[in-house]
Write a protein that holds these residues in place. Sequence first.
Motif, PDB file in Angstrom:
ATOM      1  N   PHE A 180      -7.533  -1.818  11.326  1.00  0.00           N
ATOM      2  CA  PHE A 180      -7.517  -1.259   9.976  1.00  0.00           C
ATOM      3  C   PHE A 180      -7.123  -2.347   8.982  1.00  0.00           C
ATOM      4  O   PHE A 180      -6.493  -3.340   9.345  1.00  0.00           O
ATOM      5  CB  PHE A 180      -6.522  -0.101   9.881  1.00  0.00           C
ATOM      6  N   ALA A 181      -7.498  -2.138   7.730  1.00  0.00           N
ATOM      7  CA  ALA A 181      -7.119  -3.072   6.672  1.00  0.00           C
ATOM      8  C   ALA A 181      -6.691  -2.287   5.442  1.00  0.00           C
ATOM      9  O   ALA A 181      -7.209  -1.198   5.168  1.00  0.00           O
ATOM     10  CB  ALA A 181      -8.287  -3.996   6.327  1.00  0.00           C
ATOM     11  N   VAL A 182      -5.741  -2.854   4.714  1.00  0.00           N
ATOM     12  CA  VAL A 182      -5.252  -2.240   3.478  1.00  0.00           C
ATOM     13  C   VAL A 182      -5.217  -3.312   2.403  1.00  0.00           C
ATOM     14  O   VAL A 182      -4.607  -4.363   2.581  1.00  0.00           O
ATOM     15  CB  VAL A 182      -3.837  -1.648   3.658  1.00  0.00           C
ATOM     16  N   LEU A 183      -5.890  -3.055   1.280  1.00  0.00           N
ATOM     17  CA  LEU A 183      -5.820  -3.931   0.115  1.00  0.00           C
ATOM     18  C   LEU A 183      -4.795  -3.350  -0.850  1.00  0.00           C
ATOM     19  O   LEU A 183      -4.936  -2.209  -1.301  1.00  0.00           O
ATOM     20  CB  LEU A 183      -7.183  -4.033  -0.566  1.00  0.00           C
ATOM     21  N   LEU A 184      -3.770  -4.121  -1.140  1.00  0.00           N
ATOM     22  CA  LEU A 184      -2.700  -3.688  -2.035  1.00  0.00           C
ATOM     23  C   LEU A 184      -2.841  -4.402  -3.368  1.00  0.00           C
ATOM     24  O   LEU A 184      -3.118  -5.605  -3.411  1.00  0.00           O
ATOM     25  CB  LEU A 184      -1.329  -4.000  -1.419  1.00  0.00           C
ATOM     26  N   ALA A 223      -5.293   7.013  10.424  1.00  0.00           N
ATOM     27  CA  ALA A 223      -5.938   7.051   9.106  1.00  0.00           C
ATOM     28  C   ALA A 223      -5.191   7.999   8.174  1.00  0.00           C
ATOM     29  O   ALA A 223      -4.999   7.706   6.986  1.00  0.00           O
ATOM     30  CB  ALA A 223      -7.397   7.485   9.246  1.00  0.00           C
ATOM     31  N   GLY A 224      -4.746   9.141   8.706  1.00  0.00           N
ATOM     32  CA  GLY A 224      -3.974  10.078   7.900  1.00  0.00           C
ATOM     33  C   GLY A 224      -2.641   9.499   7.474  1.00  0.00           C
ATOM     34  O   GLY A 224      -2.191   9.714   6.336  1.00  0.00           O
ATOM     35  N   CYS A 225      -1.991   8.762   8.368  1.00  0.00           N
ATOM     36  CA  CYS A 225      -0.723   8.106   8.017  1.00  0.00           C
ATOM     37  C   CYS A 225      -0.917   7.118   6.879  1.00  0.00           C
ATOM     38  O   CYS A 225      -0.085   7.031   5.962  1.00  0.00           O
ATOM     39  CB  CYS A 225      -0.150   7.383   9.233  1.00  0.00           C
ATOM     40  N   LEU A 226      -2.013   6.373   6.922  1.00  0.00           N
ATOM     41  CA  LEU A 226      -2.301   5.409   5.863  1.00  0.00           C
ATOM     42  C   LEU A 226      -2.509   6.125   4.529  1.00  0.00           C
ATOM     43  O   LEU A 226      -1.954   5.720   3.494  1.00  0.00           O
ATOM     44  CB  LEU A 226      -3.537   4.588   6.220  1.00  0.00           C
ATOM     45  N   ARG A 227      -3.309   7.177   4.547  1.00  0.00           N
ATOM     46  CA  ARG A 227      -3.577   7.903   3.309  1.00  0.00           C
ATOM     47  C   ARG A 227      -2.303   8.519   2.731  1.00  0.00           C
ATOM     48  O   ARG A 227      -2.069   8.488   1.521  1.00  0.00           O
ATOM     49  CB  ARG A 227      -4.598   9.018   3.561  1.00  0.00           C
ATOM     50  N   ASP A 228      -1.479   9.101   3.591  1.00  0.00           N
ATOM     51  CA  ASP A 228      -0.289   9.808   3.125  1.00  0.00           C
ATOM     52  C   ASP A 228       0.789   8.853   2.626  1.00  0.00           C
ATOM     53  O   ASP A 228       1.620   9.230   1.794  1.00  0.00           O
ATOM     54  CB  ASP A 228       0.285  10.669   4.258  1.00  0.00           C
ATOM     55  N   THR A 229       0.794   7.628   3.127  1.00  0.00           N
ATOM     56  CA  THR A 229       1.860   6.689   2.795  1.00  0.00           C
ATOM     57  C   THR A 229       1.534   5.850   1.574  1.00  0.00           C
ATOM     58  O   THR A 229       2.435   5.482   0.805  1.00  0.00           O
ATOM     59  CB  THR A 229       2.146   5.757   3.994  1.00  0.00           C
ATOM     60  N   LEU A 230       0.262   5.552   1.371  1.00  0.00           N
ATOM     61  CA  LEU A 230      -0.131   4.651   0.296  1.00  0.00           C
ATOM     62  C   LEU A 230      -0.544   5.404  -0.945  1.00  0.00           C
ATOM     63  O   LEU A 230      -0.817   6.605  -0.915  1.00  0.00           O
ATOM     64  CB  LEU A 230      -1.285   3.768   0.772  1.00  0.00           C
ATOM     65  N   ARG A 231      -0.630   4.681  -2.039  1.00  0.00           N
ATOM     66  CA  ARG A 231      -1.084   5.257  -3.292  1.00  0.00           C
ATOM     67  C   ARG A 231      -2.604   5.375  -3.282  1.00  0.00           C
ATOM     68  O   ARG A 231      -3.291   4.676  -2.541  1.00  0.00           O
ATOM     69  CB  ARG A 231      -0.660   4.387  -4.484  1.00  0.00           C
TER      70      ARG A 231
END
Length: 299
Positions: A225-229, A204-212
């Motif tokens: 996990f899911a990411v909406l871009l 979760a931390g990797c996702l937060r740190d990498t994405l806007r």
Amino acid sequence: MEYALLQDVAFSSAPGYATITKLQHWPELPVSAEQSLVSQLQTTLDIQQQVNIVSMAVGKILPLSALQLNTAVGEFPARGSQVAAFEHRSMLVLNQQCLAELVYQSEYAFTPMLQRELLLLESEWLFSLRNALVVARLQQLALKDTLTGLGNRRFFDDAIAKAVLLAQRNDSSCALLLLDLDNFKQVNDIAGHAAGDEVLLTVAGCLRDTLRATDSLFRFGGDEFAVLLSGQDADSAQLVARRLLKVINQHHLCQQYKVSASAGLAQLKPDMDAGRLFKAADEALYDAKNAGKSTVRFA
């Protein structure tokens, strides 16, 4: 800034701001002018609406340039707020618990007499604000994953529907990335659930740190996990997906437990709705897992 009560109270987000107009008359209140401030505040449990009501009440005391409520659940500025020459900060405290900080700005000095008037006004807000913060906490619990703080499946279902509609309305980009951790079950089986939780928090931390901050992150439960871009990130979704997997797969904790990530990516097409977009990303993730894991597949 820490707010004691807000350890048990979380965020709320609500549209609608009161417009601060410097050196102009305030608009009529949406409720009867004969009502007391307490009565007006009791009509809503929405934090932003309460800020709107208070901002209009403060405007009857002095011309404001800005008013902002700072809480552990977010900042709530009045629309049109601008930096001014004078600033006054006040802590809103109820039963020895700090609810929030209220920041005023004006082109006029905050004299001791004005500060006393503001303090009396603030005292009328405390119970209504406390109740609004409690409601906000319940809203967060319904929409957030308790371990990682990411959005949960319920939040995701609502967010993807809105993201698709917005992209279609604005003729803009939208992409969905689904991630699944490889070999995660063995972490729980061998090292225990505490180690598994640590891995999930790391991802979760990797996702937060990498994405806007504008990208939306979710945990479905388990190791999914899911990411909406949206916007530019959606246009370069393949690069984003590869970068995410690289950050996760190279993290020392994931390497320690031999955990990696696989991902499926789908780009919104004109004939897609939210369900079809999810199905396309899910099928791509299935292909990625079958291809040997630790890889990305594109729908």
